[in-house]
Design an enzyme around this catalytic site. Structure first.
Site, PDB file in Angstrom:
ATOM      1  N   PRO A   1      43.116  57.509  68.763  1.00  0.00           N
ATOM      2  CA  PRO A   1      43.489  55.986  68.685  1.00  0.00           C
ATOM      3  C   PRO A   1      42.717  55.005  69.391  1.00  0.00           C
ATOM      4  O   PRO A   1      42.422  55.302  70.441  1.00  0.00           O
ATOM      5  CB  PRO A   1      44.770  56.068  68.953  1.00  0.00           C
ATOM      6  CG  PRO A   1      45.470  57.468  68.663  1.00  0.00           C
ATOM      7  CD  PRO A   1      44.462  58.213  69.052  1.00  0.00           C
ATOM      8  N   CYS A   2      42.064  54.220  68.573  1.00  0.00           N
ATOM      9  CA  CYS A   2      41.157  53.322  69.537  1.00  0.00           C
ATOM     10  C   CYS A   2      41.549  52.132  69.849  1.00  0.00           C
ATOM     11  O   CYS A   2      40.791  51.301  70.664  1.00  0.00           O
ATOM     12  CB  CYS A   2      39.929  52.911  68.230  1.00  0.00           C
ATOM     13  SG  CYS A   2      40.444  52.036  66.857  1.00  0.00           S
ATOM     14  N   GLN A   3      42.698  51.589  69.810  1.00  0.00           N
ATOM     15  CA  GLN A   3      43.325  50.280  70.228  1.00  0.00           C
ATOM     16  C   GLN A   3      43.156  50.191  71.737  1.00  0.00           C
ATOM     17  O   GLN A   3      42.832  48.882  72.264  1.00  0.00           O
ATOM     18  CB  GLN A   3      44.703  50.229  69.819  1.00  0.00           C
ATOM     19  CG  GLN A   3      44.903  49.954  68.099  1.00  0.00           C
ATOM     20  CD  GLN A   3      45.066  51.311  67.505  1.00  0.00           C
ATOM     21  OE1 GLN A   3      44.935  52.446  68.040  1.00  0.00           O
ATOM     22  NE2 GLN A   3      45.482  51.343  66.167  1.00  0.00           N
ATOM     23  N   GLY A   4      43.174  51.339  72.319  1.00  0.00           N
ATOM     24  CA  GLY A   4      43.094  51.077  73.884  1.00  0.00           C
ATOM     25  C   GLY A   4      41.862  50.727  74.234  1.00  0.00           C
ATOM     26  O   GLY A   4      41.490  50.349  75.500  1.00  0.00           O
ATOM     27  N   PHE A   5      40.829  50.911  73.461  1.00  0.00           N
ATOM     28  CA  PHE A   5      39.270  50.750  73.695  1.00  0.00           C
ATOM     29  C   PHE A   5      38.813  49.377  73.115  1.00  0.00           C
ATOM     30  O   PHE A   5      37.630  48.860  73.459  1.00  0.00           O
ATOM     31  CB  PHE A   5      38.472  51.865  73.432  1.00  0.00           C
ATOM     32  CG  PHE A   5      38.868  53.042  74.010  1.00  0.00           C
ATOM     33  CD1 PHE A   5      38.802  53.240  75.602  1.00  0.00           C
ATOM     34  CD2 PHE A   5      39.477  53.885  73.364  1.00  0.00           C
ATOM     35  CE1 PHE A   5      39.106  54.494  76.094  1.00  0.00           C
ATOM     36  CE2 PHE A   5      40.112  55.079  74.091  1.00  0.00           C
ATOM     37  CZ  PHE A   5      39.872  55.564  75.455  1.00  0.00           C
TER      38      PHE A   5
END
Length: 354
Positions: free
Chosen positions: A71-75
């Site tokens: 999951p990319c939302q954290g970056f």
């Protein structure tokens, strides 16, 4: 020769579809924790998908290739609470799968912000200990035939020879001499054949917008336009009360919000709520409506044969489309991976024969 592949954090299956389209890969496992996305994967790609949080998956089969995008939302630069994002640690589960499956090559996809994170540095250290040589670069999906300007970090790990990256097939005709490359694919090309007035079939559905919302859409100039032009025209017509107060307060930036796509350019990044013009440049170039799910899927390079269940919600399907790896980009990477593995196999055969 065909190669086996595991798809981690598979979503609805954009990455797997691109690999399948080459005719060189056989998926043996996928892992996806969202039930709707896993169901979409199963109906379009195969029943080998495990619907569970990856932390609960205890074993992985041997495979030639492991792919996936934690999951990319954290970056993402759009995520202002990145430091509280629990999913930033899921790279460790990806590394665990590599240690178990022992692939010849792996590919990870994520937002470019990942590359500057402490988590990525830790991931590199972990997989180098597994004897992988790491290479990475930021690619633009539009350069590989996707009708969308979508920049993503691609990380490849190999054993043996260095990976040869695929050459871009398309280019921005306004800034690059095309030579052997085709011009970027456009919104017009992407939606060719779809009715301008959505027919309700295969997720080519209109969104139920309020009358005042349609008035806002109607005053945005065709083939481009933005929220500032919308505001000016509403004020000129003595309809300034239809301008959202938050837009009045924000006098700069977010130009794409409430804007129209251009007919003869690629779309910008298609995110999870692309059916909401208040989230970005997602209005149709000339119709007074946001783009439909099917138009969004085409901008991601999904073929019309790829289906989403009518029983799933718009929110769920939009998230699946916006989070996917564009299959056309995945296919270009898969073709390069197949060539790499072929060369590696030939080299091993020569070594055995010597």
């Amino acid at each position: 020769m065909r190669y086996s592949i595991i798809d981690l954090f598979s979503g609805c299956g954009g990455m797997s579809l691109g690999f399948l389209q080459t005719g060189r890969f056989t998926p043996v496992m996928a892992v996806e924790f969202e039930p709707d996305a896993a169901a979409t994967y199963a109906s379009n790609i195969g029943e080998h998908v495990v619907c569970a949080p990856i932390q609960q998956v205890k074993s992985f089969p041997p495979a030639d290739v492991v792919v996936g995008g934690p999951p990319c939302q954290g970056f993402s630069l759009l995520n202002r609470s990145w430091h509280r994002e629990k999913n930033r640690c899921l790279w460790a589960e990806y590394a665990r799968a590599l240690a178990v499956a022992q692939p010849k090559l792996f590919l990870m996809e994520n937002v470019p912000g990942l590359l500057k994170s402490d988590e990525f540095a830790a991931f590199v250290e972990r997989v180098e200990a597994l004897e992988y040589t790491i290479d990475w670069r930021v690619v633009n999906a539009a350069d590989f035939g996707v009708p969308q300007r979508r920049k993503r970090a691609i990380i490849v790990g190999t054993r043996g020879e260095n990976f040869r990256w695929p050459d871009p097939t398309h280019a921005d005709p306004s800034v690059v001499s095309l030579r052997d490359r085709k011009p970027w694919r456009t919104f017009r090309q992407a939606v060719a054949g779809l009715p301008a007035v959505p027919n309700g079939q295969e997720w080519h559905r209109p969104r139920n917008s309020r009358p005042e919302t349609i008035v806002r859409y109607s005053v945005v100039p065709h083939d481009g336009g933005n929220r500032f032009q919308m505001q000016e025209e509403l004020d000129r017509r003595d309809l300034g009360h239809l301008v959202p107060p938050c837009w009045r307060r924000k006098q700069v930036g977010t130009v794409d919000v409430g804007g129209r796509l251009w007919w003869d350019r690629p779309a910008g990044t298609v995110r999870c709520e692309f059916y909401k013009p208040e989230k970005g440049r997602y209005l149709h170039p000339c119709e007074d409506r946001p783009i439909t799910v099917r138009e969004g899927a085409r901008l991601m390079s999904f073929p019309d044969s790829f289906r989403w269940s009518d029983d799933q919600s718009l929110t769920s399907v939009g998230r699946q489309v916006g989070n996917a790896v564009p299959p056309m980009l995945a296919r270009s990477l898969a073709e390069a991976i197949a060539e790499h593995l072929d060369a590696q196999r030939r080299q091993n055969e020569r070594g055995l024969a010597a």
